[in-house]
Design an enzyme around this catalytic site. Structure first.
Site, PDB file in Angstrom:
ATOM      1  N   GLU A 866       0.827  -1.217   0.000  1.00 13.96           N
ATOM      2  CA  GLU A 866       0.000   0.000   0.000  1.00 13.96           C
ATOM      3  C   GLU A 866       0.851   1.252   0.000  1.00 13.96           C
ATOM      4  O   GLU A 866       0.586   2.197  -0.733  1.00 13.96           O
ATOM      5  CB  GLU A 866      -0.942  -0.015   1.213  1.00 13.96           C
ATOM      6  CG  GLU A 866      -1.824   1.233   1.268  1.00 13.96           C
ATOM      7  CD  GLU A 866      -2.865   1.181   2.374  1.00 13.96           C
ATOM      8  OE1 GLU A 866      -3.097   0.092   2.933  1.00 13.96           O
ATOM      9  OE2 GLU A 866      -3.427   2.241   2.706  1.00 13.96           O
ATOM     10  N   ARG A 944      -7.432   2.591  13.954  1.00 14.88           N
ATOM     11  CA  ARG A 944      -8.305   1.433  13.751  1.00 14.88           C
ATOM     12  C   ARG A 944      -8.203   0.476  14.939  1.00 14.88           C
ATOM     13  O   ARG A 944      -9.197  -0.101  15.375  1.00 14.88           O
ATOM     14  CB  ARG A 944      -7.977   0.720  12.442  1.00 14.88           C
ATOM     15  CG  ARG A 944      -8.974  -0.368  12.089  1.00 14.88           C
ATOM     16  CD  ARG A 944      -8.799  -0.866  10.681  1.00 14.88           C
ATOM     17  NE  ARG A 944      -9.414   0.001   9.694  1.00 14.88           N
ATOM     18  CZ  ARG A 944     -10.686  -0.066   9.302  1.00 14.88           C
ATOM     19  NH1 ARG A 944     -11.484  -0.961   9.833  1.00 14.88           N
ATOM     20  NH2 ARG A 944     -11.168   0.761   8.410  1.00 14.88           N
ATOM     21  N   GLU A1328     -10.688  -7.782   4.679  1.00 15.29           N
ATOM     22  CA  GLU A1328     -10.017  -7.825   5.978  1.00 15.29           C
ATOM     23  C   GLU A1328     -10.814  -8.477   7.108  1.00 15.29           C
ATOM     24  O   GLU A1328     -10.249  -9.139   7.970  1.00 15.29           O
ATOM     25  CB  GLU A1328      -9.656  -6.396   6.401  1.00 15.29           C
ATOM     26  CG  GLU A1328      -8.670  -5.735   5.479  1.00 15.29           C
ATOM     27  CD  GLU A1328      -8.592  -4.248   5.736  1.00 15.29           C
ATOM     28  OE1 GLU A1328      -7.610  -3.821   6.328  1.00 15.29           O
ATOM     29  OE2 GLU A1328      -9.548  -3.535   5.352  1.00 15.29           O
TER      30      GLU A1328
END
Ligand SMILES: Cc1cc2nc3c(=O)[nH]c(=O)nc-3n(C[C@H](O)[C@H](O)[C@H](O)COP(=O)(O)OP(=O)(O)OC[C@H]3O[C@@H](n4cnc5c(N)ncnc54)[C@H](O)[C@@H]3O)c2cc1C
Ligand code: FES
Ligand code: FES
Length: 1398
Positions: A866, A944, A1328
């Site tokens: 990423e 997160r 995910e």
């Protein structure tokens, strides 16, 4: 021999075509050669024989056996010269997309390929099996993949596809081969029928007392029409119109696909070239080269090997070594190849010995068996099987023990080439064979012209670390293993981190011989590997039993004590795990004691445990079941369509970055990597590197024309100018003609450092307050009041380790300068084309519009590509800029693992207050991640984690605070689940310890505190009607029979002393949206061409997750076209600009809606033509529209509505919705070794209305396997003394293998949930969310450990850290053998451990 008598060229066949290579490059591997010919289907995943991506089939004619032998081989370790006289078949030799081989077709259509990078390797392993045995058993099929790794699929679909070749058929919803060779499906016999969790589920209603009819066999049913009714058929009641009773569409689709398979006909395979039979026999005609001794010299200054001899006779070998006594013998090259590549060993003269048939002979006489030293391990295994049958069990105890250890020795591809001589001569302290040879009383025969033949007993052969009694110029000729006498028992044991294809932690061969009449010990040999610098005998333990009564408890105790005493290890011992290794030595001895007593019919308490101690449930066949209902209310979307690239992947036609042909004049980048964890750079001297011919430039920070700083926080230099921040950090680039040259030259660059203090671990960083400035908090309610009210307040710590992405395709990038105006094309393996484009533009100082980043596909990404991928692309861009030539980089696996960052490890301190009955009142959490040396995405990951600290539970008062630690490791980065699983595991670990304290099952705590619809999360997000966890929890409890199985597990544990089972039921919710608001957008560009074909471009990249397949389905559905009218070529920044990274499980949502919006525009524009041209082909309609000057191109854009969260005020919407799931896992633990088997896993996931159910099931299974690996086998370790990474490849970093998956794996998609989601076709993101469910295995193991501790009457609470490796599990059982192996605390003080978790 005269020089002219030697051969200098090699001749072989490649996919049926004859190839002559004149004076081959001696360092070239078969893989390099194959790929250089344009056959790029065979992949490079690791270069060390550990992943199987490079598997090819090598066939040879065996003159002695007078037959052709096929073997799967790791092309990455196979020297090209060794192929002389053989036939190599690569994946391209089997079939192509138009006419695939049945192996390719079945793996493709049964969803066995996701990213496809591992797939050719799997295809070739299965193909080789079938070539040797066209009717393999299911067991043989499962075993044939023991040298192949897949990181995407979770293996189940590969195994399912492969088992369609089994004559024995799938008995449980799998397939049988009919007489015509085609496959058919039998319905699942074990289908559960306990309803969908709805109160009034129709399945729970008994159909008027009539017994349910037994499932019947069916072949190829028509697609099922939705059925209605009650009891045994669908009630059609649920809001979605589907019901749990409607037919399982997964089975229907599978049956349809299987029914289309072409028959497998072994007679149609490529034949072994008759010429090679003559060539092998030396019978070729005058004008054809004859097989002869080879002598090839290499003129290349960078070659390790300058001269290679390949004799074909023993005498030829002896003559050669007489002249070259220091020559390196090479057999299977599985040890030498690794030494050359990774330890940079140089062997200028090599002698290849694996084609000498005299060294492969096997003879038996009255005393025993003599094995030729260079028999391959595979041949050794077959010979052992035959000998055991021929000579009977008692006489072949030692042979059977060798066979046992061979089963878990490497993988098939290694065993097919590696030899016993290679194993013995290497003298590795952790060799699997040497302890068994030693215990068996084996003798080796050495030979040389100088010394003649001499025998050396194995117990005198090993002199020290990798030192043996072999003298200069001596060759290992054979090994003699004596037969066993009456009263003799031999066993072998091995424990590794992973059962398959893993080097031992401790391995042993144990033998005892007793007087049959009296039971008195006459002879014993206990040989261990892994306990000293070389294989050793536990002599004190052996002495302790000599003349003693075998079976008497006192003898056992003194034997164990003696063994423990003499094999004790220091805390800082090389290899680490001192206590565990010590515990294993006695545990094995204890097992041996029990087993031998039973076999010798000696009555003692331990003999009664023998069965449970020997049982190997590991090798039970695995099976899977997938369930989703049949109601698909759309033409295309929702169906279980195979990945659109699957056929390209299985045939090797799918192209990845490094498969692109070289542009003329292409150069290669090699990396100069830091040798310090933290240091000032005082100088870089590149003179020696530049002196090598073919080296063009050495580039440093000074050579950056634009900005050298990158990363969203702009806190990282692309090439460090003054300081290095972690061991392995690239600090300069060498640009050279070839990869080998660039890497060689990089090692010649001298760097002068001034060391600075370094911190590695998160715990040390917290202690030193080494962290980045950002703090995140989530505070709700009155935490102090909650603690004051609580009946129980508990404090503790939690830790979870890092995880390596281990995408099978390492980072790669090619940059092609266009030669004008600062334009560059970048081809990269990246999830983030836009960031790659922007970083390179800034680096080179050109506007972004000059740079196009192209991504065709990746061989896996999982978050690892990423952000860090931009850095690697930047290196190539800089090199291309300075040389104005195309430049390529493909990281080696070890480079990739040292540079690119991993999943963040987290450390947490918690305090919880709860009522007596387990109601949570308040939780305080302080969590710290190890961010590495720069920010990268760590703040997002932290956020997160913070927002998943609640998992699925209502916590009235929260006081959560998180920080990112700055350390001197690589910069940790995104990894599937992106902090979510770390947050959840912190809380779940806390719940477990609380449950222990309250003496309640943790499931009760989970259930008691579970959110209900209407509750609000700590980040102020209300859970609405889309809250399905309680329902799935109930459903899985019913369907997987939680209560009954809990009782069964308890009963098993009560009856079994050293095997314990454990059960866990675990929920998850995962928020879908990027934490950064602006990333929540997608874009697409759709062209309809005048022939009616449609090209879709969108912002997402394909890394195996099936995004392009889903997007094509969305386009086809919206344009009302068949799927094959749609094509997606690549992702590129000139067709999709300003893209968000393909991440956060949001790419289908974002790009799917963008594609939909673009297609809607086109559909609207085309509607008048369609209406007026009703019945005409779409091609005609498109052409007519074009002629009418209708715009046939449309762009689409989508931005997630309402999103945006403020961490300061705890206001706004953080996630658009939650994907949810529940898993139940059952495991069995061998408490004496720490080895475990996952017996069964059931998962239910709520994925909304799936866009493609088969792909979503694949995502669930694959993510589960990754989560299972994260929480069990995958241990990422560093050397504390210098900060270097210890785990640099598959050799010591263990992702799950095919045999680690649940033996029974059932996955179901939730049906009938109310779904008012405003997402594309009401689907949910899935990449995910299931990963965390993999840790249900971890919690089931915890449950099993608790049972073991209960047996040992342990009262202390269990603190259990992830990953639960065999070491952690064994030591956590804390039985008497563990106690014996403990190193006193004072002996640990001040001693640096060998490796550390960071
Ligand atoms: C992926 C992988 C997995 C592995 N797994 C295991 C495992 O599970 N257990 C284990 O024990 N090992 C394992 N190994 C190590 C290795 O495969 C074994 O040691 C193997 O037996 C080596 O055999 P080889 O023929 O490939 O040796 P080579 O690499 O060819 O040679 C090894 C050494 O033996 C010498 N040699 C070879 N033949 C002779 C001869 N006739 N006379 C004198 N010297 C000779 C060579 O000169 C060299 O020094 C693994 C290796 C890899 C790459
Ligand atoms: S690339 Fe050969 S085994 Fe991994
Ligand atoms: S499909 Fe196996 S690694 Fe990707």
């Amino acid at each position: 021999m005269e020089d002219k008598e030697y051969g200098r060229n090699i001749l072989f066949y490649l996919n049926g075509k004859r190839v002559l290579v004149e004076r081959p490059d001696l360092d070239m591997t078969l893989l390099q050669y194959i790929r250089s010919t344009g056959l790029t289907g065979t992949k490079l995943g690791c270069g060390e024989g550990g992943c199987g991506a490079c598997t090819v089939m090598v066939s040879r004619f065996d003159v002695e056996q007078d037959k052709v032998v096929h073997a799967s081989v790791n092309a990455c370790l196979c020297p090209l010269y060794s192929i002389d006289g053989k036939h190599v078949i690569t994946v391209e030799g089997l079939g192509n997309t138009t006419n695939p081989h049945p192996v390719q077709e079945r793996i493709a259509l049964l969803h066995g390929s996701q990213c496809g990078f591992c797939t050719p390797g799997f295809v070739m392993s299965l193909y080789t099996l079938l070539r040797n045995n066209p009717n393999p058993s299911e067991h043989e099929i499962e075993e044939c993949f023991d040298g192949n790794l897949c990181r995407c699929t979770g293996y189940r679909p590969i195994l399912d596809a492969a088992k369609t070749f089994s004559e024995l058929a799938w008995k449980r919803g799998t397939s049988v081969i009919g007489e015509d060779g085609t496959a058919h499906v039998i319905r699942d016999e074990n289908s559960d029928d306990s309803g969908c969790g709805l109160e009034d589920c129709c399945r729970l209603q008994k159909p008027n007392g009539i017994e349910k009819p037994k499932p019947t066999e069916f072949t190829l049913p028509e697609p099922a029409a939705p059925r209605t009714g009650t009891g045994d058929v669908c009630c059609g009641k649920t809001t979605s119109g589907s019901c749990c009773k409607s037919q399982n569409q997964a089975e229907v689709e599978k049956a349809q696909v299987i029914g289309q398979f072409k028959a497998y006909d072994p007679t149609q395979e490529l034949i072994f070239p008759p010429f090679l039979i003559r060539y092998s026999k030396g019978n070729t005609s005058e004008d054809e080269p004859r097989l002869q001794t080879l002598k090839i010299s290499s003129g290349d200054g960078t070659s390790w090997c300058r001269t290679l001899y390949r004799p074909l006779t023993l005498e030829g070998l002896l003559q050669t070594v007489e002249v070259h006594p220091d020559a390196k013998l090479v057999a299977g090259n599985s040890e030498v190849g690794v030494e050359v590549k990774f330890k940079r060993a140089k062997f200028p003269v090599q002698v290849y010995v694996n084609d000498i048939s005299e060294l492969r002979a096997v003879h038996s006489d009255a005393n025993g068996v003599t094995f030729g030293a260079n028999i391959t391990l595979a041949q050794f295994g077959s010979a052992l099987d035959a000998l055991i049958v021929e000579h009977g069990e008692q006489r072949t105890q030692s042979l059977a023990a060798l066979r046992e250890n061979l089963r878990y020795f490497a993988g098939n591809q290694i065993r097919n080439v590696a030899t016993i001589a290679g194993n013995i001569a290497t003298a590795s302290p952790i060799s699997d064979l040497n302890p068994v040879f030693m215990a068996s009383g084996a003798t080796v025969t050495l030979v040389s012209h100088e010394h003649g033949q001499r025998q050396v007993p194995m117990c005198e052969f090993f002199l020290g670390y990798r030192r043996t009694a072999m003298q200069r110029g001596e060759v290992l000729l054979s090994v003699h293993v004596p037969f066993n006498a009456e009263g003799e028992v031999v066993r072998a044991f091995k424990q590794a981190k992973r059962k398959d294809d893993d080097i031992a932690i401790v391995t042993c061969g144990l033998r005892v011989r007793v007087d049959v009449a009296t039971g008195v010990v006459r002879d014993a040999a206990f040989a261990y590997g892994g306990m000293a610098p070389t294989t050793v005998l536990a002599k004190a333990a052996m002495r302790s039993v000599d003349g003693q009564q075998w079976g008497e408890r006192a003898v056992l105790d003194s034997m164990l004590a003696a063994c423990q005493d003499e094999l004790r290890l220091d805390y800082g011992v090389p290899g680490g795990m001192a206590e565990y290794r010590a515990a294993l030595t006695t545990s094995f001895l204890f097992k041996f004691w029990a087993v031998s007593c039973k076999q010798l019919r000696i009555s003692c308490a331990e003999a009664r445990l023998a069965q449970e101690l020997e049982e190997d449930s590991e090798r039970q066949l695995s099976r899977g079941k997938q369930e989703y209902a049949s109601v698909v209310d759309r033409a295309i979307v929702g169906k279980g369509i195979a990945h659109l690239s699957a056929l390209k992947q299985v045939t090797g036609e799918a192209r990845y970055v490094d498969d692109m042909p070289a542009v003329q004049g292409e150069l290669y980048v090699g990396l100069v990597m830091s040798e310090r964890a933290h240091a000032r750079i005082l100088g870089i001297d590149s003179q020696h590197a530049l002196e090598l011919p073919g080296v063009h430039r050495v580039l440093t920070a000074q050579d950056v024309p634009g900005h050298n700083v990158w990363n969203i926080f702009k806190d990282e230099e692309i090439l460090p100018s003054t300081e290095v921040h972690h061991m392995g950090q690239p600090l300069a680039l060498v640009v050279a003609d070839t990869q080998r040259l660039a890497q060689e030259a990089a090692r010649l660059v001298r760097v002068e450092y001034e060391d600075l203090p370094a911190v590695l671990t998160v715990r040390d960083a917290v202690e030193q307050q080494s962290w980045f400035p950002e703090v995140r908090q989530l505070k709700n309610g009155d935490i102090e009041a909650a603690f004051a009210q609580a009946d129980c307040v508990l404090e503790g710590e939690s830790y979870c380790a890092p995880q390596e992405h281990f995408y099978l395709e390492p980072f790669g990038s090619i940059v092609v300068p266009k030669g004008e105006g600062g334009e560059f094309d970048i081809y990269a393996s990246t999830q983030n084309p836009t960031e790659t484009q922007m970083v390179c533009a800034e680096l080179l100082g050109v506007p972004a519009n000059r740079i196009v980043c192209h991504v065709k596909r990746m061989g896996g990404g999982f978050g690892g590509k990423e952000s860090r991928s931009a850095l690697i692309a930047a290196y190539t861009a800089l090199a291309a800029y300075h040389t104005n030539r195309s430049v390529r980089i493909m990281l080696d696996r070890d480079e990739d693992m040292q540079i690119t960052g991993q999943r963040h490890p987290f450390y947490g301190r918690w305090k919880v207050g709860a009522t007596r009955d387990g109601q949570l009142l308040g939780v305080r959490m302080r969590i710290y991640s190890n961010g590495g040396f720069s920010h990268d995405l760590s703040i997002g990951v932290l956020e997160r984690a913070m927002s998943h600290l609640d998992n699925c539970y209502r916590i009235p008062a929260t006081d959560f605070e998180g920080r990112v630690c700055r350390t001197n490791t690589q910069s940790n980065t995104a990894f599937r689940s992106f902090g979510g699983c770390q947050g959840m595991i912190m809380l779940e670990n806390m719940l477990c310890e609380l449950a222990d304290r309250l003496e309640l099952p943790v499931e009760v705590l989970r259930e008691r505190n579970m959110y209900r619809a209407g509750d609000v999360t700590p980040f102020s997000q209300p859970l609405d009607d889309d809250w399905n966890v309680p329902r799935m929890w109930k459903q899985i409890k019913q369907k997987a029979h939680f209560d009954t199985r809990r009782s069964e597990v308890d009963a098993f544990n009560a009856a079994s002393r050293y095997r314990k089972r454990g059960l866990a039921l675990l929920p998850t919710k995962f928020g879908i949206s990027f934490g950064v608001k602006h990333l929540n957008q997608g874009m697409a560009l759709v062209h309809v061409y005048m022939d009616g074909s449609v090209l879709v471009a969108h912002g997402g990249t394909e890394m195996g997750q099936g995004l392009h397949t889903k997007m094509a389905m969305v386009a086809a559905e919206t344009l009302e076209l068949p799927l094959d009218a749609i094509f997606i070529s690549e992702t590129a920044t000139n067709t999709a600009a300003n893209t968000s990274p393909t991440a956060a499980s949001a790419s289908s949502d974002l790009n799917g809606y963008a594609v939909y919006n673009a297609c809607r525009v086109l559909a609207d524009r085309l509607r008048p033509y369609r209406e007026s041209m009703h019945g005409e082909s779409f091609a005609k309609i498109a052409r007519t529209a074009y002629l009418d000057r209708c715009n046939l191109t449309a762009a689409g854009h989508y931005a997630t509505p309402d999103i945006g969260f403020n961490w300061q005020t705890n206001e706004g919407l953080l996630y658009f919705y939650f994907t949810q799931g529940v898993a139940m896992a059952e495991v069995e633990l061998d408490t004496l070794t720490g080895a475990h088997t996952t017996r069964r896993v059931d998962i239910i996931m709520d994925v909304g209305k799936s866009l493609n159910k088969a792909i979503d099931i694949g995502q669930i299974e694959g993510a589960f396997a990754q989560g299972q690996g994260w929480s069990t086998t995958e241990e990422f370790l560093y050397f504390p003394k210098n900060g270097r990474l210890f785990t640099q490849g598959p050799g010591n970093y263990k992702i799950p293998s095919a045999m680690d998956i649940p033996r029974d794996f059932r996955v179901e998609l939730l049906e009938g949930a109310p779904n008012a989601l405003k997402t594309i076709f009401s689907s949910k993101g899935i990449g995910e969310p299931p990963l965390f469910l993999g840790s249900s295995v971890f919690f089931a193991l915890r449950d099993a450990v608790l049972a073991a501790r209960k047996h040992s009457e342990h009262k202390s609470s269990l603190h259990f850290e992830l990953p639960a490796t065999p070491e952690i599990l064994r030591l956590a059982c804390e039985d008497e053998l563990v106690e014996l192996s403990r190193i006193p605390k004072e002996q640990k003080v001040g001693v640096m451990p060998f490796v550390v978790r960071i």
